[in-house]
Design an enzyme around this catalytic site. Structure first.
Site, PDB file in Angstrom:
ATOM      1  N   ARG A  95       0.848  -1.192   0.000  1.00 11.92           N
ATOM      2  CA  ARG A  95       0.000   0.000   0.000  1.00 11.92           C
ATOM      3  C   ARG A  95       0.880   1.237   0.000  1.00 11.92           C
ATOM      4  O   ARG A  95       1.795   1.361   0.823  1.00 11.92           O
ATOM      5  CB  ARG A  95      -0.893   0.015   1.241  1.00 11.92           C
ATOM      6  N   ARG A 124      -8.507  19.642   8.183  1.00 13.20           N
ATOM      7  CA  ARG A 124      -7.569  19.957   9.262  1.00 13.20           C
ATOM      8  C   ARG A 124      -7.755  21.402   9.715  1.00 13.20           C
ATOM      9  O   ARG A 124      -8.260  22.240   8.962  1.00 13.20           O
ATOM     10  CB  ARG A 124      -6.115  19.752   8.805  1.00 13.20           C
ATOM     11  N   THR A 145      -6.191  -1.067  10.236  1.00 18.82           N
ATOM     12  CA  THR A 145      -5.943  -0.174  11.373  1.00 18.82           C
ATOM     13  C   THR A 145      -5.683  -0.929  12.676  1.00 18.82           C
ATOM     14  O   THR A 145      -6.535  -1.666  13.160  1.00 18.82           O
ATOM     15  CB  THR A 145      -7.084   0.836  11.606  1.00 18.82           C
TER      16      THR A 145
END
Length: 493
Positions: free
Chosen positions: A48, A89, A290
């Protein structure tokens, strides 16, 4: 005699073949030629590339290096491009902000803080989309605020759970359906780059609806490609629309980190199950991601709870298990791959001896909703039934696009699936599907020669042995590229 280019480690006896695949994120800890080589030799299936970091020039160099190492190892390797998506953000702050419970701040679209009571964020729809009472989370959910009031040019938030806020920390809106596309300008440029580099899979971030996927599919199609799209399910809206999203995508990723921030952490296990159900209904591969082996970022060994987490994903028939920081920036990337492979193999030894049937409740439900089966789906089911009753050593799929291998895999047969295609891109893409091992075959269109030589060629290559039964599917005449319409049973002599 047919000569195969092998993709992935394929063991002699079919009960030793690993069904679930391993995905590793490549970063500073794993980008060297030596480390990549060790990871591939340890059982890595898919790499990835996280486009939230690095630039196109560095990724181009890495892609070249990955393919060179794979060639040295006589291995195929699947490259997954993970687009950054619209990650929101906060802007640059004058100083770090210590947010206290009860404090109120103004959220304003902008890049720099101008006053102490203002928090700039890089989302233009902040005023249009926000409603009173909705939560706004910051710094991966560590800081919790709630909308107190909304105005034309800003919203006022009240701090519910405080903390130290630093510049450029992530901001999440778990209660809000955001009016922004899953594909940013940066993503569009990165997508064009990925297509030009012939990446094997595109992972699309922060999807909310099926339309987000359709938009990206149109771009890829207009570029003359058919690169599969994996949807990262990391927003609550995506979970709510999961069936529609599964219908238009080629796979789903359970992105548990952002999903846990967007929703309550306690809901992630049930969301994971719901996502896997959608994948089962539509026959889409599932990547569970994750914090799978989070402690191995620092430690050379995994915790018991992490091992159980990986094991449960295998027991739920996840197609792929993905590591992020463990291999991208951790101290033990090679050990992490070996540990993941070891856990998968150990659990699958148990599952292969405790199988009740290859059929699955959710796949049956999908079948019950169909008025009639397509021919290739009927062949897939028949191949699985023949495999179980004859205790076949392998199901061999002759396929141009790989679709029949995917159809067979969704029924989770006990034997491995050997997919043979003349297209290198298809060989790589199939590597993300449970139980599928793909081979390149340049004689694909010579029907009689292929079917005549196939049993002996597989035997000499070590995929099967004398006395084994194999199930062969294909579309005949192959030279006309017909959809799968044939099933053949062979005994290896």
């Amino acid at each position: 005699m047919i000569k195969f280019k092998q993709h992935g480690k394929f063991f002699f006896h079919h009960t030793a073949v690993r069904r679930s695949k391993v995905v590793a994120t490549i970063g500073p800890a794993s980008a060297s030629e030596a480390t990549l080589k060790e990871m591939l030799e340890s059982g890595l299936d898919i790499v990835r590339l996280n486009f939230s970091h690095g630039n196109q020039a560095s990724h181009a160099q890495l892609i070249t290096r990955i393919r060179q190492v794979a060639k040295q190892c006589n291995r195929g390797i699947t490259i997954l491009q993970d687009l950054q998506g619209p990650k929101i953000r906060c802007g640059h702050l004058i100083d770090d902000l210590q947010l206290q419970v009860g404090d109120k701040y103004k959220l304003i679209y902008g890049s720099k803080q101008t006053k102490p009571d203002i928090i700039p964020i890089d989302y233009a729809g902040v005023c249009q989309d926000m409603l009173k009472g909705q939560r706004v989370l910051m710094d991966d959910g560590k800081i919790v605020t709630k909308i107190h009031a909304s105005y034309d040019d800003h919203v006022v938030v009240e701090v519910i759970h405080g903390g130290l806020l630093k510049s450029r920390k992530g901001v999440n809106f778990p209660d809000t359906s955001l009016s922004l596309s899953a594909l940013t300008d940066k993503d569009s440029q990165d997508l064009l780059f990925g297509i030009s580099q012939k990446v094997d899979i595109i992972a699309l971030s922060f999807v909310q609806t099926a339309d987000d996927v359709v938009q990206v599919r149109e771009i890829i199609t207009n570029l003359g490609e058919d690169t599969p799209i994996i949807v990262k399910v990391e927003k609550h809206a995506a979970v709510q629309n999961i069936m529609e999203i599964a219908a238009v995508s080629e796979g789903l990723m359970v992105a548990r980190g952002d999903l846990g921030v967007e929703a309550q952490m306690e809901r992630v296990p049930s969301f994971q199950r719901k996502i896997m159900e959608a994948g089962a209904v539509y026959g889409r591969p599932i990547i569970v991601a994750t914090q799978m082996l989070e402690s191995m970022i620092e430690s050379p060994s995994a915790s018991v709870s992490e091992i159980n987490d990986v094991a449960n994903a295998v027991l739920e028939s996840a197609d792929c298990l993905m590591m992020s920081a463990e291999t991208a920036s951790g101290k033990h990337p090679v050990l992490a791959v070996r540990k993941m492979v070891s856990i998968i193999e150990e659990v699958e030894k148990w599952t292969l001896t405790h199988r009740k049937t290859f059929r699955n409740t959710f796949r049956r439900r999908r079948m019950e909703n169909l008025k009639e089966l397509e021919v290739h789906e009927s062949v897939a089911i028949t191949a699985c039934e023949a495999c179980e009753s004859l205790r076949a050593a392998a199901i061999v799929c002759l396929s141009l696009t790989g679709s029949i291998a995917a159809s067979i895999a969704k029924w989770r047969p006990s034997a491995p699936i050997i997919a043979i295609s003349p297209r290198f891109d298809v060989v790589n893409r199939l590597n993300m599907i449970w139980g599928v091992y793909s081979l390149h075959n340049p004689l694909f269109y010579k029907t009689d020669k292929l079917l005549q030589d196939l049993p002996l060629s597989l035997k000499q290559a070590g995929y099967v042995k004398a006395g084994d039964t194999i199930i062969i599917t294909g579309g005949i005449p192959i030279s006309l590229m017909c959809p799968t319409n044939m099933l053949k049973i062979d005994k290896i002599t």
